[in-house]
Write a protein that holds these residues in place. Structure first.
Motif, mmCIF file in Angstrom:
data_model
loop_
_atom_site.group_PDB
_atom_site.id
_atom_site.type_symbol
_atom_site.label_atom_id
_atom_site.label_comp_id
_atom_site.label_asym_id
_atom_site.label_seq_id
_atom_site.Cartn_x
_atom_site.Cartn_y
_atom_site.Cartn_z
ATOM 1 N N ALA A 141 0.791 -1.312 0.133
ATOM 2 C CA ALA A 141 -0.053 0.086 0.065
ATOM 3 C C ALA A 141 0.834 1.267 -0.005
ATOM 4 N N ASP A 142 2.015 1.220 0.877
ATOM 5 C CA ASP A 142 2.921 2.418 0.634
ATOM 6 C C ASP A 142 3.861 2.360 -0.630
ATOM 7 N N PHE A 143 4.131 1.236 -1.087
ATOM 8 C CA PHE A 143 4.756 1.336 -2.282
ATOM 9 C C PHE A 143 4.166 1.855 -3.584
ATOM 10 N N ASN A 144 2.709 1.487 -3.339
ATOM 11 C CA ASN A 144 1.956 1.904 -4.679
ATOM 12 C C ASN A 144 1.422 3.310 -4.710
ATOM 13 N N LEU A 145 2.143 4.198 -4.093
ATOM 14 C CA LEU A 145 2.045 5.565 -4.130
ATOM 15 C C LEU A 145 2.389 6.212 -5.157
ATOM 16 N N HIS A 146 1.931 7.413 -5.681
ATOM 17 C CA HIS A 146 2.322 8.377 -6.892
ATOM 18 C C HIS A 146 1.989 9.488 -6.738
ATOM 19 N N GLU A 147 2.644 10.323 -7.679
ATOM 20 C CA GLU A 147 2.455 11.830 -7.790
ATOM 21 C C GLU A 147 2.058 11.875 -9.407
ATOM 22 N N VAL A 148 1.069 12.927 -9.555
ATOM 23 C CA VAL A 148 0.733 13.107 -11.142
ATOM 24 C C VAL A 148 1.238 14.683 -11.221
ATOM 25 N N LEU A 149 1.810 14.872 -12.377
ATOM 26 C CA LEU A 149 2.116 16.147 -12.680
ATOM 27 C C LEU A 149 0.877 17.014 -13.287
ATOM 28 N N ASP A 150 0.577 18.120 -12.541
ATOM 29 C CA ASP A 150 -0.543 19.181 -13.085
ATOM 30 C C ASP A 150 0.136 19.939 -14.108
ATOM 31 N N VAL A 151 -0.365 19.721 -15.333
ATOM 32 C CA VAL A 151 0.337 20.378 -16.459
ATOM 33 C C VAL A 151 -0.019 21.772 -16.329
ATOM 34 N N ALA A 152 -1.052 22.158 -15.675
ATOM 35 C CA ALA A 152 -1.268 23.662 -15.787
ATOM 36 C C ALA A 152 -0.463 24.354 -14.900
ATOM 37 N N ILE A 165 -3.841 6.643 -12.933
ATOM 38 C CA ILE A 165 -2.162 6.728 -13.236
ATOM 39 C C ILE A 165 -2.061 5.735 -14.259
ATOM 40 N N ALA A 166 -2.830 4.694 -14.568
ATOM 41 C CA ALA A 166 -2.620 3.486 -15.467
ATOM 42 C C ALA A 166 -2.766 4.095 -16.679
ATOM 43 N N LYS A 167 -3.713 5.148 -16.928
ATOM 44 C CA LYS A 167 -3.943 5.807 -18.436
ATOM 45 C C LYS A 167 -2.952 6.894 -18.733
ATOM 46 N N LEU A 168 -2.222 7.175 -17.847
ATOM 47 C CA LEU A 168 -1.435 8.530 -18.066
ATOM 48 C C LEU A 168 0.142 8.057 -18.480
ATOM 49 N N PRO A 169 0.433 8.971 -19.389
ATOM 50 C CA PRO A 169 2.010 8.607 -19.883
ATOM 51 C C PRO A 169 3.118 8.718 -18.687
ATOM 52 N N PRO A 170 4.051 7.909 -18.802
ATOM 53 C CA PRO A 170 5.134 7.957 -17.784
ATOM 54 C C PRO A 170 5.572 9.171 -17.554
ATOM 55 N N GLU A 171 5.680 10.003 -18.494
ATOM 56 C CA GLU A 171 6.437 11.474 -18.074
ATOM 57 C C GLU A 171 5.424 12.105 -16.960
ATOM 58 N N LEU A 172 4.214 11.946 -17.055
ATOM 59 C CA LEU A 172 3.365 12.429 -15.904
ATOM 60 C C LEU A 172 3.093 11.847 -14.727
#
Length: 257
Positions: A141-152, A165-172
């Motif tokens: 549960a701790d390992f599968n934590l992510h951040e997403v880049l807010d492009v704006a 997260i699964a749908k976003l490109p790796p760079e985001l």
């Protein structure tokens, strides 16, 4: 014994006590160097989530380098352990019977006497550490934590939506190492285990570094041997104090989510 059957010098050296010590010393240099770099990298936890996660993202973005280093470390660790076991076996074979009079350890330190034991305990901790922070097997549960880049806004935001997260490109998307780190050490049992392991590591390193320098021929004379002992203690102190600060800082609330 004929020349065809006589073992070569390299083969003889590999099976000897000196050979085992050389393997331990050379692999020890690699492992100690990694411990220093690893500790320095983790110190970025004090600079905040963005710095820590960017550091982890940079490492993950260089897979050839990352896996190359991991391969070297794995081979070094395996050879180091095998050489230690080999050396212990050779020492036991050299004196199959116990001393008639109990030995007095006035000169030999506790770190030297329990090197194999402390090394095996540290090895067990390394396995756990990898399962926890590298593989994510112990705390998924701790390992599968992510951040997403807010492009704006060009800022990274913690996001628990696995479908997004699964749908976003790796760079985001990037791994939220900071949160994983803090959540892990929030658990008193994990923090306590880590602290005990680091104390054993300190004991192991304080003698190991001095022995490593001796094997590499850097201990000619009493002054040089004393210097190597002090170097071993200093390196052990730097590495372990840095590592000890992480669980203590989280438990004290100095580093938090």
């Amino acid at each position: 014994m004929t020349d065809a059957k006589r073992p070569g010098r390299l083969s003889t050296l590999a099976r000897s006590t000196i050979g085992a010590k050389i393997v331990m010393a050379t692999t020890g240099v690699i492992l100690v160097g990694f411990l220093v770099v690893h500790m320095l990298g983790n110190l970025q936890i004090y600079l905040g989530p963005d710095t820590m996660n960017h550091y982890a993202q940079t490492l993950k973005g260089t897979p050839a380098l990352l896996w190359g280093v991991r391969a070297v470390l794995l081979v070094s660790l395996v050879l180091h352990v095998l050489a230690a076991i080999r050396l212990k076996g050779l020492n036991n074979a050299a004196r199959p019977q116990a001393y008639a009079v109990p030995r007095r350890y006035r000169i030999t330190s506790s770190a030297a006497r329990f090197m194999l034991l402390s090394g095996l305990v540290v090895l067990a901790f390394i396995v756990y550490h990898l399962l926890h922070f590298t593989v994510g097997a112990t705390n998924p549960a701790d390992f599968n934590l992510h951040e997403v880049l807010d492009v704006a806004t060009q800022t990274w935001v913690r996001n628990d939506n696995e479908q997004l997260i699964a749908k976003l490109p790796p760079e985001l998307v990037r791994h939220d190492v900071y949160s994983m780190f803090v959540r892990g050490f929030t658990n008193p049992l994990i923090a306590g285990t880590y602290i005990v392991a680091q104390l054993l590591l300190a004991m192991h390193l304080s003698h190991a570094v001095a022995s490593m320098l001796h094997t590499l021929g850097l201990s000619k004379g009493t002054a040089a041997r004393e210097r190597n002992i002090n170097i071993g203690r200093a390196i052990a102190a730097v590495i372990v104090l840095g590592n000890l600060s992480f669980p203590i800082a989280v438990q004290a609330g100095l580093v938090h989510l």
